[in-house]
Design a protein around this motif. Structure first.
Motif, PDB file in Angstrom:
ATOM      1  N   LYS A  40      13.025   4.859   9.255  1.00 31.79           N
ATOM      2  CA  LYS A  40      12.402   5.856  10.118  1.00 31.79           C
ATOM      3  C   LYS A  40      10.901   5.972   9.828  1.00 31.79           C
ATOM      4  CE  LYS A  40      13.660  10.461  11.636  1.00 31.79           C
ATOM      5  NZ  LYS A  40      14.360  11.687  11.384  1.00 31.79           N
ATOM      6  N   GLU A  41      10.565   5.981   8.558  1.00 27.67           N
ATOM      7  CA  GLU A  41       9.179   6.211   8.135  1.00 27.67           C
ATOM      8  C   GLU A  41       8.343   4.934   8.063  1.00 27.67           C
ATOM      9  OE1 GLU A  41       7.415   9.186   6.891  1.00 27.67           O
ATOM     10  OE2 GLU A  41       8.877   9.941   8.317  1.00 27.67           O
ATOM     11  N   ILE A  48       6.373   7.316   0.394  1.00 25.66           N
ATOM     12  CA  ILE A  48       6.572   8.633   1.027  1.00 25.66           C
ATOM     13  C   ILE A  48       6.261   9.748   0.024  1.00 25.66           C
ATOM     14  CG2 ILE A  48       8.224  10.172   2.187  1.00 25.66           C
ATOM     15  CD1 ILE A  48       9.766   7.602   3.050  1.00 25.66           C
ATOM     16  N   SER A  52       3.077  11.741   1.001  1.00 25.90           N
ATOM     17  CA  SER A  52       3.438  12.963   1.733  1.00 25.90           C
ATOM     18  C   SER A  52       4.149  14.005   0.881  1.00 25.90           C
ATOM     19  CB  SER A  52       4.334  12.605   2.920  1.00 25.90           C
ATOM     20  OG  SER A  52       3.768  11.574   3.676  1.00 25.90           O
ATOM     21  N   ILE A  60      12.870  14.904   5.879  1.00 31.53           N
ATOM     22  CA  ILE A  60      13.356  13.706   6.579  1.00 31.53           C
ATOM     23  C   ILE A  60      14.794  13.424   6.164  1.00 31.53           C
ATOM     24  CG2 ILE A  60      12.943  11.228   7.020  1.00 31.53           C
ATOM     25  CD1 ILE A  60      10.624  12.931   7.912  1.00 31.53           C
TER      26      ILE A  60
END
Ligand code: S3P
Length: 178
Positions: A40-41, A48, A52, A60
């Motif tokens: 997805k990312e 990640i 983030s 997520i």
């Protein structure tokens, strides 16, 4: 409805290996929450976390869990931290049987020490970090339907133990009486 088989447990407990083995034996699809997040990312788990932060990762992860929990017939390989959000447990239990793969912190350290893809263990003293996190998470993992001790057991034995328990489980979860 064919209930999902959900594997939970600490990093390095063997969830990925056992879920693949279960999928082959039961001819069911296997899905890893971490893998879904990475897809997805379009970045690694390390990226990640680094770019983030953990909170973003958990959001997520929660989205992925909510989606997977609505499917059926799956073997779900859950990331080690999915139990931290009580809603994840509720969702997964609604249509799945949860198996906690237990290993001691020392055994987890032994299994993970040569791997670098887990941001939470990239610290000076990983054994200490494992012991700390393990202590904080034990009660969350204990919410599983079954605990499987994986210390000194072969993957085939662990897999077969899960299949026996799963086959003996009631086909639907009974609503709790008020
Ligand atoms: C985590 C476990 C990892 C991954 C992330 C965070 C955790 O999955 O989701 O690094 O908080 O325990 P594995 O348990 O598959 O290593």
């Amino acid at each position: 409805m064919n209930r999902n088989i959900v594997l939970i447990g600490f990093m390095g407990a063997g969830k990925s290996l056992i879920s693949k083995s279960l999928a082959m034996k039961l001819r069911r699809p296997v899905v890893s929450t971490d893998q879904k997040i990475v897809e997805k990312e379009k970045r690694t788990i390390n990226e990640i976390f680094e770019q983030s932060g953990e909170q973003y990762f958990r959001q997520i992860e929660k989205d992925v869990v909510a989606r997977l929990a609505g499917e059926e017939n799956l073997i779900i390989d859950g990331g080690g931290g999915i139990v931290l959000d009580p809603q994840n447990i509720t969702f997964l239990k609604a249509n799945g049987i949860l198996f906690y793969l237990f290993a001691t912190p020392q055994e987890i350290y032994r299994r993970t020490q040569r791997e670098a893809h887990r941001p939470l263990l990239q610290v000076k003293d990983p054994l200490r970090r494992i012991e700390e996190l393990f202590g904080r998470r034990e009660s969350f993992y204990a919410q599983a339907d079954y605990t499987i001790d994986t210390n000194q057991k072969s993957p085939d034995l662990i897999r077969d133990e899960i299949i026996t328990l799963f086959n003996a489980a009631p086909p639907v979860r009974f609503q709790q009486e008020e």
